[in-house]
Design an enzyme around this catalytic site. Structure first.
Site, short mmCIF file in Angstrom:
data_model
loop_
_atom_site.label_atom_id
_atom_site.label_comp_id
_atom_site.label_asym_id
_atom_site.label_seq_id
_atom_site.Cartn_x
_atom_site.Cartn_y
_atom_site.Cartn_z
N HIS A 186 0.82 -1.22 0.00
CA HIS A 186 0.00 0.00 0.00
C HIS A 186 0.85 1.27 0.00
CE1 HIS A 186 0.17 0.95 4.41
NE2 HIS A 186 0.18 -0.34 4.59
N ASP A 204 -0.31 4.44 0.97
CA ASP A 204 -0.59 5.46 1.99
C ASP A 204 0.15 5.15 3.29
OD1 ASP A 204 -2.32 3.16 2.35
OD2 ASP A 204 -3.40 4.32 3.87
N ASP A 225 6.19 1.57 6.55
CA ASP A 225 4.87 0.93 6.40
C ASP A 225 4.07 1.77 5.42
OD1 ASP A 225 2.38 -0.19 6.62
OD2 ASP A 225 2.02 0.48 8.66
N GLU A 231 -4.98 1.89 2.75
CA GLU A 231 -4.99 0.70 3.62
C GLU A 231 -5.16 1.10 5.07
OE1 GLU A 231 -3.54 -2.55 6.20
OE2 GLU A 231 -2.78 -0.52 6.08
N GLU A 232 -4.48 2.19 5.45
CA GLU A 232 -4.44 2.56 6.86
C GLU A 232 -5.81 2.99 7.40
OE1 GLU A 232 -2.09 1.78 8.62
OE2 GLU A 232 -0.25 1.79 7.44
N ASP A 270 3.24 -6.43 3.82
CA ASP A 270 2.82 -5.39 4.75
C ASP A 270 3.02 -5.84 6.20
OD1 ASP A 270 1.81 -2.97 5.58
OD2 ASP A 270 -0.29 -3.51 5.28
N HIS A 319 3.60 3.03 12.60
CA HIS A 319 2.58 4.03 12.94
C HIS A 319 3.04 5.06 13.94
CE1 HIS A 319 -0.91 1.22 11.48
NE2 HIS A 319 0.06 1.35 10.61
ZN LIG Z 1 0.78 -1.27 6.42
#
Ligand SMILES: [Zn+2]
Length: 405
Positions: free
Chosen positions: A78, A80, A140, A173-174, A196, A378
């Site tokens: 992903h 984003d 990520d 995705e997030e 991921d 994150h």
């Molecule tokens: Zn991810």
């Protein structure tokens, strides 16, 4: 080019998704990265690469002549990132020959510690990539994108025979909405892997069953001076509801395959109150039991306080993909084999969350998740190593070879 060099190029294009947006993609910046990725795919020789109007990038590398009947294998990452710690430019910091000790992140006052990230001890001597401590790094999931691109480059430049290879880079995705708009037909793979996960060698196909559960409480508000046996304080009823849940079954109190109730938010006054939970369990029958517990609380509260005082709304979010993957365990067996060939220790771990692969698995594209070599997702502690990314790349190159045998 090595995978980390691509990572460094992608992370400076900030791509936070926006959970308050109703557009797809949720933020226009994701188109900017998408354009770069389409151009890069074309320059590698994936001539059919394109981005659709929703910001999804698709490309197919046709099978080597004579390998057209092999499995069509897909790889997805992903574009984003989370929006937290992503409000200004990302400045990656590269540290060669990392000493394996606690590592201060620039002048931010934050430190990557071995207590929080014990795997760092094994990274001694490697080249560590972090942010400056004031933003995420974006590993990520831009590490996943970088590794898929590098795999393609290697397969093409080294003339490795292969079946059709399908790649996709996806938005949002997030915020959990990306997979809905994924075009499984256009992707055209028999099976897929999302890249991921965390550390290199991770193989994940068991995720949570996931539900949202909201209690809405409508109280009876009268003057407090004359409310004996009349007032029903919605906020107090809300507190009563939460007290009926097992206090240890929270995210803080659980690990591995253990499920939980997580109070995400609460609001209320005398007249109205709301409790919003997410409920998680790997086991489908335990999940049903959890939902029944919530329904039982609703029933008891309404018996006690009056019909209609408490209203429970339950909504499914995603399901455990293991029931789908169980029908094609070669995906897991071959991923383990690929790790061994790439000199990475395979680690099959349950996910305490979900991935885009859960939804895709239930939509006909079985899709376990592989580690990218990233950690600390994150937040400002995101990091990876150059060597870990090389190994994660080697794993998917080996997977391509295995499915062409
Ligand atoms: Zn991810």
């Amino acid at each position: 080019m090595r995978a980390y060099e691509r990572l460094l190029k992608y992370v400076v294009v900030r791509t936070p998704s926006d959970e308050n947006s109703s557009t797809v993609p949720s933020s226009p910046c994701q188109f900017e990265l998408g354009k770069i990725l389409v151009e890069e795919l074309k320059s590698l020789g994936v001539d059919n690469a394109y981005m659709d109007e929703k910001g999804f990038v698709y490309g197919k590398l046709p099978a080597t002549s004579g390998y057209e009947d092999k499995v069509k294998l897909g790889f997805i990452a992903h574009m984003d990132t989370v929006a937290d710690f992503c409000d200004h430019d990302i400045v990656p910091v590269i540290t060669e020959n990392y000493n394996g000790e606690d590592f201060p992140l620039g002048t931010s006052g934050r430190t990557l510690t071995l207590t929080d990230f014990p795997h760092l001890a094994d990274c001694k001597g490697r080249t560590l990539i972090t942010s400056d401590g004031t933003t995420i790094l974006g590993v990520d999931d831009k590490a996943g994108i970088a590794e898929i691109m590098t795999m393609l480059e290697k397969v093409i430049s080294e003339n490795i025979p292969h079946g059709q290879i399908c790649v996709a880079f996806t938005p949002d995705e997030e915020i959990g909405t990306g997979a809905q708009s994924f075009n499984v037909e256009a992707f055209d793979a028999d099976f897929g892997y999302t890249l991921d996960g965390d550390g290199e060698g991770e193989i994940q196909f068991e995720n949570f069953n996931a539900y949202k559960a909201d209690f809405e409480i409508t109280g009876v508000s009268v003057h407090p001076g004359s409310s004996k046996d009349v007032m029903i304080n919605a906020s107090l009823v809300a507190m009563e509801i939460n007290s009926m849940l097992p206090s240890g079954e929270t995210p803080r109190g659980t690990e591995g395959y253990e499920g939980f109730y997580h109070l995400m938010s609460m609001s209320g006054d005398v007249s109205n109150a709301k409790l919003s939970y997410i409920v998680r369990d790997h086991d489908a029958s335990l999940m049903t039991a959890r939902l029944n517990t919530l329904r039982h609380i609703e029933k008891l509260m309404n018996e006690k306080w009056g019909e209609g005082i408490v209203k429970l709304t339950i909504a499914e979010q995603y399901k455990n993909m293991s029931e789908i993957i169980a029908t094609c365990m070669h995906l897991i067996d071959n991923a383990k084999k690929a790790c061994e060939r790439a000199n990475v220790v395979p680690q099959v771990l349950p996910i305490r969350g979900g991935t885009d692969g859960c939804q895709l698995s239930f939509r006909g594209l079985p899709c376990p998740n592989l580690g990218t070599g990233g950690h600390g997702y994150h937040g400002p502690f995101e990091h990876c190593t150059v060597e870990g990314m090389d190994q994660a790349t080697d794993v998917i190159v080996e997977l391509v070879k295995i499915y062409a045998e």
